[in-house]
Write an enzyme that holds these catalytic residues in place. Structure first.
Site, PDB file in Angstrom:
ATOM      1  N   THR A  76      24.310  36.755  45.133  1.00 27.10           N
ATOM      2  CA  THR A  76      25.693  36.866  44.661  1.00 27.10           C
ATOM      3  C   THR A  76      26.549  35.884  45.445  1.00 27.10           C
ATOM      4  O   THR A  76      26.217  35.520  46.571  1.00 27.10           O
ATOM      5  CB  THR A  76      26.269  38.265  44.884  1.00 27.10           C
ATOM      6  OG1 THR A  76      26.088  38.581  46.254  1.00 27.10           O
ATOM      7  CG2 THR A  76      25.600  39.301  44.026  1.00 27.10           C
ATOM      8  N   GLU A  78      24.269  41.117  39.198  1.00 26.02           N
ATOM      9  CA  GLU A  78      23.449  42.337  39.238  1.00 26.02           C
ATOM     10  C   GLU A  78      23.057  42.837  37.848  1.00 26.02           C
ATOM     11  O   GLU A  78      22.236  43.733  37.722  1.00 26.02           O
ATOM     12  CB  GLU A  78      24.215  43.468  39.954  1.00 26.02           C
ATOM     13  CG  GLU A  78      24.304  43.307  41.462  1.00 26.02           C
ATOM     14  CD  GLU A  78      25.502  42.496  41.914  1.00 26.02           C
ATOM     15  OE1 GLU A  78      26.074  41.743  41.091  1.00 26.02           O
ATOM     16  OE2 GLU A  78      25.879  42.609  43.095  1.00 26.02           O
ATOM     17  N   LYS A 110      48.373  47.918  44.941  1.00 32.05           N
ATOM     18  CA  LYS A 110      48.889  49.279  44.905  1.00 32.05           C
ATOM     19  C   LYS A 110      50.307  49.296  45.461  1.00 32.05           C
ATOM     20  O   LYS A 110      50.505  49.220  46.668  1.00 32.05           O
ATOM     21  CB  LYS A 110      47.979  50.222  45.696  1.00 32.05           C
ATOM     22  CG  LYS A 110      48.223  51.674  45.330  1.00 32.05           C
ATOM     23  CD  LYS A 110      47.109  52.573  45.816  1.00 32.05           C
ATOM     24  CE  LYS A 110      47.180  53.924  45.126  1.00 32.05           C
ATOM     25  NZ  LYS A 110      46.143  54.834  45.583  1.00 32.05           N
ATOM     26  N   TRP A 114      49.297  51.471  40.537  1.00 29.25           N
ATOM     27  CA  TRP A 114      48.421  50.296  40.476  1.00 29.25           C
ATOM     28  C   TRP A 114      49.032  49.197  39.606  1.00 29.25           C
ATOM     29  O   TRP A 114      49.552  49.454  38.537  1.00 29.25           O
ATOM     30  CB  TRP A 114      47.075  50.671  39.872  1.00 29.25           C
ATOM     31  CG  TRP A 114      46.266  51.622  40.697  1.00 29.25           C
ATOM     32  CD1 TRP A 114      46.009  52.933  40.410  1.00 29.25           C
ATOM     33  CD2 TRP A 114      45.614  51.353  41.929  1.00 29.25           C
ATOM     34  NE1 TRP A 114      45.232  53.478  41.398  1.00 29.25           N
ATOM     35  CE2 TRP A 114      44.974  52.537  42.344  1.00 29.25           C
ATOM     36  CE3 TRP A 114      45.494  50.217  42.745  1.00 29.25           C
ATOM     37  CZ2 TRP A 114      44.236  52.624  43.521  1.00 29.25           C
ATOM     38  CZ3 TRP A 114      44.762  50.303  43.906  1.00 29.25           C
ATOM     39  CH2 TRP A 114      44.144  51.489  44.288  1.00 29.25           C
TER      40      TRP A 114
HETATM   41  P1  AMP Z   1      29.285  37.439  39.657  1.00 31.63           P
HETATM   42  O1  AMP Z   1      28.226  38.384  40.035  1.00 31.63           O
HETATM   43  O2  AMP Z   1      29.570  36.411  40.706  1.00 31.63           O
HETATM   44  O3  AMP Z   1      29.058  36.838  38.317  1.00 31.63           O
HETATM   45  O4  AMP Z   1      30.643  38.271  39.551  1.00 31.63           O
HETATM   46  C1  AMP Z   1      30.747  39.415  38.749  1.00 31.63           C
HETATM   47  C2  AMP Z   1      32.175  39.845  38.677  1.00 31.63           C
HETATM   48  O5  AMP Z   1      32.956  38.873  37.979  1.00 31.63           O
HETATM   49  C3  AMP Z   1      32.388  41.122  37.892  1.00 31.63           C
HETATM   50  O6  AMP Z   1      32.123  42.260  38.660  1.00 31.63           O
HETATM   51  C4  AMP Z   1      33.846  41.002  37.505  1.00 31.63           C
HETATM   52  O7  AMP Z   1      34.699  41.389  38.557  1.00 31.63           O
HETATM   53  C5  AMP Z   1      34.014  39.531  37.278  1.00 31.63           C
HETATM   54  N1  AMP Z   1      33.926  39.220  35.851  1.00 31.63           N
HETATM   55  C6  AMP Z   1      32.879  38.750  35.161  1.00 31.63           C
HETATM   56  N2  AMP Z   1      33.195  38.564  33.863  1.00 31.63           N
HETATM   57  C7  AMP Z   1      34.477  38.952  33.718  1.00 31.63           C
HETATM   58  C8  AMP Z   1      35.396  39.013  32.627  1.00 31.63           C
HETATM   59  N3  AMP Z   1      35.076  38.600  31.415  1.00 31.63           N
HETATM   60  N4  AMP Z   1      36.626  39.496  32.879  1.00 31.63           N
HETATM   61  C9  AMP Z   1      36.988  39.899  34.109  1.00 31.63           C
HETATM   62  N5  AMP Z   1      36.184  39.845  35.179  1.00 31.63           N
HETATM   63  C10 AMP Z   1      34.944  39.381  34.992  1.00 31.63           C
END
Ligand code: AMP
Length: 542
Positions: free
Chosen positions: A185, A330, A440, A445
């Site tokens: 990640t 994940e 917050k 929120w």
């Molecule tokens: P990653 O594992 O680096 O791809 O990050 C995943 C995170 O990116 C998710 O838990 C979200 O917080 C954010 N994310 C992915 N797609 C979206 C989306 N379409 N809208 C808002 N947040 C997103």
């Protein structure tokens, strides 16, 4: 009683075998590091993967060895992928935009044995080579290069390995639950964590990705994965491409708007995938160049919240469907995708536009639910209004991190995403925020995503991040960090005025800070934790 049907393990090698057998002459284009575009096809990709698989075997590598790649989206990288996973080894794609200490950490954490790399990353490797002694072979994705040998005297060369080996190789058959690839990640906090995909999860994910209500990928498509192969396996597109036998355009290192418009127009791309920041620059470049992006039927946007202005511009200015999706490293990453249902066909254009802003609904294969933010074991109503912690389970969702048990798997077997969302009765999900990014204010929120989406709709705002700033009275208040469009003179008052009637007055940011640049992480997402560190006390200082 067991069914009496054949059983074949779901292996990644079966994807490339299919493409080679039934789509042998379909083109695979690749933008190389030197800027040239080369043309290949699925048969040649398959043949080269077999040659390389033979080479890996003669280097003494064995099942479950981790083989790393530091590379752009290009043909050699694709061939290495299939050779590694197809040989029952683990393909560990590394994000080159990580800090050197993080790179060192993950290479050692994964116990990588081999590192395939594009020449671009030679300086990066030279800088950390003393700290990654576990790497037995460095392999340049290219032909022999003396510069490389000066830095890495024992380096091997991909093109030489191909020339020295033949295509006489049978893909081994093994348990479909074996590991196929490894991604870390982006790690905005703490050390990056490894996510270990299996052959089964990757193949099922690839099948799901092609479904009509997901990306509707078919043998008629020309697919452009702008999302890097080191970002959640380019969202699984190299596997889905082989599975459908579509034409594949691998765009190499140049992902600026102008380069992408040229690739789309020159190679008649029908579908492209990437993060919102990429599409913002593509739209600007297309408008400046006078391109209508004529061949594009759809684009898939995810990885971060997509401002509605981008979705609308694709649809209305370019007649291209912009499909908003959500996922995580994940979750392989497919979690939800925004496609309408039959009953929505009678909705008005405005209602459809409203519906399609959301991150969409889960395809078969994954399920989502909402749980309480304070009372963690209580279900939250899926009424489109109530917010809760988004949890997911399914065939391609993580069960365990590479080296340690996650504390994010619930006792009843769901993965807690750390996102705050709403879900409506039809399963359409709206991400309200990362739980750590929510603001917050006085116990209420405020969604940073909503504030950012509004700012992104302002013609003179190039990029905006809303952060929680500490506040003596309210605990936290929103502050907006803005990068202006070039030549813009927009000021704080004008931006704050833009929020009137779009959000409740108490949700309007307290302050706008103009900056030249917002740093993006390796996956193209804004590094909001850096912004919070830098500007989090700005309201206390006033
Ligand atoms: P990653 O594992 O680096 O791809 O990050 C995943 C995170 O990116 C998710 O838990 C979200 O917080 C954010 N994310 C992915 N797609 C979206 C989306 N379409 N809208 C808002 N947040 C997103």
């Amino acid at each position: 009683m067991l069914g009496k049907m054949m059983y074949q393990p779901l292996l990644i090698s079966s994807l490339i075998e299919h493409a080679a057998q039934y789509h042998s002459d379909t083109a695979v284009y690749s933008k190389e590091v030197d800027g040239t575009m080369t043309k290949s096809n699925w048969l040649s990709v398959s043949d080269n993967s077999k040659r390389l698989a033979n080479a890996l075997q003669s280097l003494g590598l064995k099942s479950s060895d981790c083989i790393a790649t530091l590379a752009w989206n290009n043909r050699r990288h694709l061939e290495a992928w299939y050779a590694i996973s197809g040989s029952e080894m683990i393909c560990h794609t590394i994000n080159p935009r990580l800090f050197p200490e993080q790179l060192t950490y993950i290479i050692n954490d994964a116990k990588d044995q081999v590192l395939f790399f594009d020449i671009t990353f030679l300086p990066l490797i030279a800088a950390i080579k003393e700290h990654i002694k576990g790497i037995k072979h460095f392999i340049l994705l290219g032909d022999r290069d003396e510069k490389v040998l000066e830095e890495l005297p024992n380096a091997l060369f991909f093109d030489e390995l191909l020339a020295e080996n033949d295509t006489n190789f049978d893909w081994p058959q093994f348990d479909e639950k074996q590991a196929s690839s490894l991604c870390y990640t982006s790690g905005t906090t703490g050390n990056p964590k490894g996510i270990l995909y299996s052959h089964r999860s990757s193949v099922l994910h690839a099948i799901a990705l092609c479904m009509p209500d997901v990306s509707a990928l078919s043998a008629q498509d020309v697919l452009l994965p702008v999302v890097p192969m080191f970002h959640v396996n380019a969202w699984g597109t190299p596997y889905a491409a082989a599975l459908t036998g579509c034409s594949l355009i691998l765009p190499g290192p140049n992902l600026d708007g102008d380069s992408l418009v040229s690739v789309i127009d020159d190679y008649k791309v029908t579908v492209a995938l990437g993060v919102p920041t990429i599409w913002q620059s593509l739209l600007t470049a297309a408008k400046n160049k006078g391109s209508t992006l004529e061949s594009m039927t759809r684009t898939i946007v995810g990885g971060a919240a997509c401002p509605p202005s981008i979705i609308t511009s694709f649809r209305e200015d370019f007649n291209c469907d912009a499909i908003h999706g959500w996922g995580m490293t994940e979750t392989s990453p497919l979690g939800t995708m925004n496609q309408i249902k039959a009953k929505h066909k009678s909705l008005s254009r405005d209602e459809i536009n409203e519906l399609r802003k959301s991150q969409g609904r889960p395809p078969y294969g994954v399920q989502i639910r909402l749980m309480g933010t304070e009372k963690k074991d209580q279900h939250v109503a899926e009424d489109g209004e109530s917010q809760g912690r988004l949890q997911i389970r399914g065939h391609w969702v993580i069960d365990d991190y590479f080296t340690h048990k996650p504390d994010t798997i619930t006792e009843d077997g769901w993965f807690d995403t750390g996102d705050i969302a709403t879900i409506d009765e039809d399963g359409y999900m709206n991400i309200r925020d990362r739980s750590k990014d929510l603001i917050k204010s006085g116990g209420e929120w405020i969604s940073s995503v909503e504030l950012e989406n509004i700012a992104a709709g302002h013609a003179e705002v190039k990029m905006a991040a809303a952060i929680a700033a500490n506040h003596k009275q309210w605990g936290e208040r929103p502050v907006l960090i803005v990068v202006k469009e070039e030549d813009s003179n927009v000021d704080e008052a004008q931006i704050l005025d833009f929020y009137k009637d779009k959000v409740a007055s108490w949700q309007i940011p307290d302050k706008v800070i103009f900056v030249d640049n917002i740093v993006l992480n390796g996956a193209g997402k804004m590094m909001k934790n850096n912004l919070r560190d830098e500007h989090g006390d700005v309201l206390l200082e006033q």
